[in-house]
Scaffold this motif. Structure first.
Motif, mmCIF file in Angstrom:
data_model
loop_
_atom_site.group_PDB
_atom_site.id
_atom_site.type_symbol
_atom_site.label_atom_id
_atom_site.label_comp_id
_atom_site.label_asym_id
_atom_site.label_seq_id
_atom_site.Cartn_x
_atom_site.Cartn_y
_atom_site.Cartn_z
ATOM 1 N N TRP A 17 0.781 -1.233 0.000
ATOM 2 C CA TRP A 17 0.000 0.000 0.000
ATOM 3 C C TRP A 17 0.812 1.283 0.000
ATOM 4 C CZ3 TRP A 17 -3.329 -2.051 4.633
ATOM 5 C CH2 TRP A 17 -4.215 -3.026 4.165
ATOM 6 N N GLU A 18 2.084 1.218 0.360
ATOM 7 C CA GLU A 18 2.827 2.456 0.576
ATOM 8 C C GLU A 18 3.997 2.578 -0.414
ATOM 9 O OE1 GLU A 18 2.102 2.932 5.410
ATOM 10 O OE2 GLU A 18 3.952 2.012 4.674
ATOM 11 N N PRO A 19 4.405 3.799 -0.708
ATOM 12 C CA PRO A 19 5.539 4.003 -1.622
ATOM 13 C C PRO A 19 6.862 3.667 -0.933
ATOM 14 C CG PRO A 19 4.812 6.103 -0.744
ATOM 15 C CD PRO A 19 3.810 5.081 -0.267
ATOM 16 N N ALA A 20 7.826 3.284 -1.721
ATOM 17 C CA ALA A 20 9.156 3.016 -1.186
ATOM 18 C C ALA A 20 9.845 4.339 -0.848
ATOM 19 C CB ALA A 20 9.985 2.234 -2.204
ATOM 20 N N VAL A 21 10.620 4.332 0.218
ATOM 21 C CA VAL A 21 11.339 5.540 0.632
ATOM 22 C C VAL A 21 12.776 5.177 0.976
ATOM 23 C CG1 VAL A 21 9.282 6.699 1.515
ATOM 24 C CG2 VAL A 21 10.636 5.262 3.045
ATOM 25 N N GLN A 22 13.621 6.186 0.939
ATOM 26 C CA GLN A 22 15.024 6.021 1.316
ATOM 27 C C GLN A 22 15.189 6.536 2.740
ATOM 28 O OE1 GLN A 22 17.284 4.663 -0.863
ATOM 29 N NE2 GLN A 22 18.838 4.628 0.763
ATOM 30 N N LEU A 23 15.701 5.685 3.629
ATOM 31 C CA LEU A 23 15.879 6.056 5.029
ATOM 32 C C LEU A 23 17.309 6.503 5.284
ATOM 33 C CD1 LEU A 23 13.910 3.141 6.766
ATOM 34 C CD2 LEU A 23 13.108 5.459 6.244
ATOM 35 N N SER A 24 17.454 7.607 5.990
ATOM 36 C CA SER A 24 18.773 8.124 6.334
ATOM 37 C C SER A 24 19.293 7.437 7.598
ATOM 38 C CB SER A 24 18.687 9.631 6.581
ATOM 39 O OG SER A 24 17.936 9.891 7.774
ATOM 40 N N PRO A 25 20.594 7.558 7.886
ATOM 41 C CA PRO A 25 21.116 7.004 9.144
ATOM 42 C C PRO A 25 20.385 7.561 10.373
ATOM 43 C CG PRO A 25 22.922 7.535 7.672
ATOM 44 C CD PRO A 25 21.687 8.059 7.025
ATOM 45 N N ARG A 26 19.998 8.843 10.333
ATOM 46 C CA ARG A 26 19.248 9.424 11.452
ATOM 47 C C ARG A 26 17.886 8.752 11.587
ATOM 48 N NH1 ARG A 26 15.576 13.773 12.052
ATOM 49 N NH2 ARG A 26 15.678 14.761 14.123
ATOM 50 N N ASP A 27 17.228 8.502 10.449
ATOM 51 C CA ASP A 27 15.941 7.805 10.480
ATOM 52 C C ASP A 27 16.088 6.433 11.136
ATOM 53 O OD1 ASP A 27 14.678 9.894 9.168
ATOM 54 O OD2 ASP A 27 14.955 9.002 7.184
ATOM 55 N N LEU A 28 17.127 5.721 10.748
ATOM 56 C CA LEU A 28 17.329 4.372 11.281
ATOM 57 C C LEU A 28 17.585 4.410 12.784
ATOM 58 C CD1 LEU A 28 19.522 2.860 8.412
ATOM 59 C CD2 LEU A 28 17.103 2.406 8.882
ATOM 60 N N ALA A 29 18.327 5.420 13.233
ATOM 61 C CA ALA A 29 18.601 5.537 14.667
ATOM 62 C C ALA A 29 17.310 5.824 15.437
ATOM 63 C CB ALA A 29 19.621 6.640 14.913
ATOM 64 N N LEU A 30 16.467 6.699 14.898
ATOM 65 C CA LEU A 30 15.210 7.019 15.563
ATOM 66 C C LEU A 30 14.249 5.832 15.533
ATOM 67 C CD1 LEU A 30 14.648 10.676 14.291
ATOM 68 C CD2 LEU A 30 15.234 9.949 16.616
ATOM 69 N N ILE A 31 14.270 5.080 14.444
ATOM 70 C CA ILE A 31 13.425 3.881 14.369
ATOM 71 C C ILE A 31 13.888 2.847 15.393
ATOM 72 C CG2 ILE A 31 12.836 1.906 12.906
ATOM 73 C CD1 ILE A 31 12.792 3.878 10.534
ATOM 74 N N ALA A 32 15.201 2.756 15.590
ATOM 75 C CA ALA A 32 15.712 1.850 16.627
ATOM 76 C C ALA A 32 15.220 2.278 18.002
ATOM 77 C CB ALA A 32 17.238 1.832 16.587
ATOM 78 N N ALA A 33 15.223 3.591 18.268
ATOM 79 C CA ALA A 33 14.694 4.096 19.543
ATOM 80 C C ALA A 33 13.205 3.801 19.667
ATOM 81 C CB ALA A 33 14.945 5.602 19.645
ATOM 82 N N LEU A 34 12.490 3.920 18.562
ATOM 83 C CA LEU A 34 11.063 3.609 18.552
ATOM 84 C C LEU A 34 10.829 2.140 18.901
ATOM 85 C CD1 LEU A 34 8.312 5.028 17.617
ATOM 86 C CD2 LEU A 34 8.663 3.791 15.475
ATOM 87 N N GLY A 35 11.659 1.276 18.322
ATOM 88 C CA GLY A 35 11.507 -0.148 18.579
ATOM 89 C C GLY A 35 11.878 -0.549 19.997
ATOM 90 N N LEU A 36 12.892 0.083 20.537
ATOM 91 C CA LEU A 36 13.299 -0.247 21.908
ATOM 92 C C LEU A 36 12.327 0.311 22.944
ATOM 93 C CD1 LEU A 36 17.147 0.381 21.598
ATOM 94 C CD2 LEU A 36 15.957 -1.822 21.622
ATOM 95 N N GLY A 37 11.611 1.390 22.561
ATOM 96 C CA GLY A 37 10.716 2.054 23.511
ATOM 97 C C GLY A 37 9.252 1.754 23.270
ATOM 98 N N PRO A 38 8.509 2.672 22.619
ATOM 99 C CA PRO A 38 7.055 2.512 22.515
ATOM 100 C C PRO A 38 6.587 1.342 21.662
ATOM 101 C CG PRO A 38 7.808 4.427 21.261
ATOM 102 C CD PRO A 38 8.973 3.978 22.082
ATOM 103 N N LEU A 39 7.386 0.871 20.718
ATOM 104 C CA LEU A 39 6.981 -0.275 19.899
ATOM 105 C C LEU A 39 7.739 -1.543 20.268
ATOM 106 C CD1 LEU A 39 6.425 1.145 16.291
ATOM 107 C CD2 LEU A 39 4.760 0.617 18.073
ATOM 108 N N GLY A 40 8.300 -1.571 21.452
ATOM 109 C CA GLY A 40 9.023 -2.766 21.886
ATOM 110 C C GLY A 40 8.929 -2.944 23.389
ATOM 111 N N GLY A 41 9.770 -2.214 24.096
ATOM 112 C CA GLY A 41 9.813 -2.363 25.549
ATOM 113 C C GLY A 41 8.466 -2.161 26.213
ATOM 114 N N ALA A 42 7.660 -1.238 25.682
ATOM 115 C CA ALA A 42 6.355 -0.969 26.286
ATOM 116 C C ALA A 42 5.459 -2.200 26.260
ATOM 117 C CB ALA A 42 5.673 0.193 25.555
ATOM 118 N N PHE A 43 5.527 -2.994 25.184
ATOM 119 C CA PHE A 43 4.667 -4.168 25.099
ATOM 120 C C PHE A 43 5.063 -5.237 26.125
ATOM 121 C CE2 PHE A 43 4.370 -2.856 20.437
ATOM 122 C CZ PHE A 43 3.209 -2.137 20.650
#
Length: 292
Positions: free
Chosen positions: A202-228
């Motif tokens: 459903w979604e278009p492909a995008v290019q992720l920057s190193p900053r994006d990847l770092a923030l996504i890692a924080a997202l996964g460790l926090g609200p989309l990971g540790g919280a569960f």
């Protein structure tokens, strides 16, 4: 006096409070891609919890189906609602899930009864959440943006479905055979793969920057990971009605974090809604304690 379950639930809520701020920063990343990568990162937290024994992730098929129903079903319905209806109202309808936990707990879990004080406190908490969300329309907090729009949108039904999914998932965790909290990693991993499949479809492909990847890692460790993981442990240890009332703190803290990150001033609606939510949590928690 806060119980162990209260502290675990509050820790999960504190992590969820960072979701809106991270979401604002990563607004250019398609939501299913963001969720899929975040959930896959979050699933890795199960490795140290299980002492790197993958068999600890194994659960009966029915339990795995419940986990995927909760983590993937919630995000699928919520994102679908956001694609078809005004985000502000969608977010408000979605935050019926703490109220749903209080109302549905006696129907789904044996030994629990409705208490007038808890139902009233849940309604007060939802009203406080509404004040926070509606008052924070311009902050970007909790997916709130723009102004209230009139008319009916099918997305509202999807948002109500997402609220129903999360409240019933949270309660049903007490109905399935006991499993280690580390097994939540399998819920997140399967849900992450399904989210990435939705992204591809459903979604278009995008290019992720190193900053994006770092923030996504924080997202996964926090609200989309540790919280569960924390949420699962809290629900296994405490009264789900009491925990549901505490969950109304999520939109309050989320809005406060966005205000702090964006440098905006504290609003009257945030203060008023916060007082209503704290009063509801204290009132409902006291009712639970007295009942016990």
């Amino acid at each position: 006096m806060p119980t162990r379950a209260d502290l675990l639930a509050l820790a999960a809520i504190a992590l969820w409070a960072s979701l809106a701020a991270l979401g604002v920063t990563l607004a250019h990343v398609p939501p299913f891609l963001l969720t899929g990568l975040g959930l896959l990162v979050g699933s890795l937290l199960a490795l140290p919890l299980s002492r790197f024994r993958l068999r600890a992730w194994a659960v009966p098929p029915a339990t795995l189906a419940l986990g995927v129903y909760g983590l993937f079903g919630f995000h699928l319905l919520l994102f679908s609602a956001l694609r078809t209806a005004p985000a502000l109202q969608v977010n408000l309808v979605n935050y019926l899930w703490p109220l749903g936990m209080v109302v549905l707990a006696p129907l789904m879990l044996p030994g629990l009864r409705w208490q007038a004080a808890q139902l009233a406190a849940a309604l007060l908490g939802f009203a406080g959440a509404a004040v926070v969300i509606l008052g924070g329309a311009g902050t970007g907090a909790g997916n709130g943006r723009g102004v209230l729009a009139g008319g009916w949108h099918a997305g509202y039904a999807l948002a109500l479905g997402s609220a129903f999914v999360w409240s019933t998932y949270s309660l049903a965790l007490r109905r399935v055979p006991a499993f280690p909290t580390s097994a939540v990693g399998s819920f997140a991993a399967v849900s992450g793969v399904l989210s990435l499949a939705c992204h591809a479809a459903w979604e278009p492909a995008v290019q992720l920057s190193p900053r994006d990847l770092a923030l996504i890692a924080a997202l996964g460790l926090g609200p989309l990971g540790g919280a569960f993981f924390l949420w699962d442990a809290a629900l296994k240890a405490g009264d789900p009605r009491r925990i549901g009332l505490l969950a109304f703190l999520t939109p309050l803290l989320s809005t406060a974090v966005v205000l702090a990150v964006t440098g905006q001033a504290l609003s009257t609606s945030l203060v008023l809604g916060g007082l209503m939510i704290v009063a509801a949590a204290a009132w409902g928690s006291r009712a639970t304690t007295v009942r016990r």
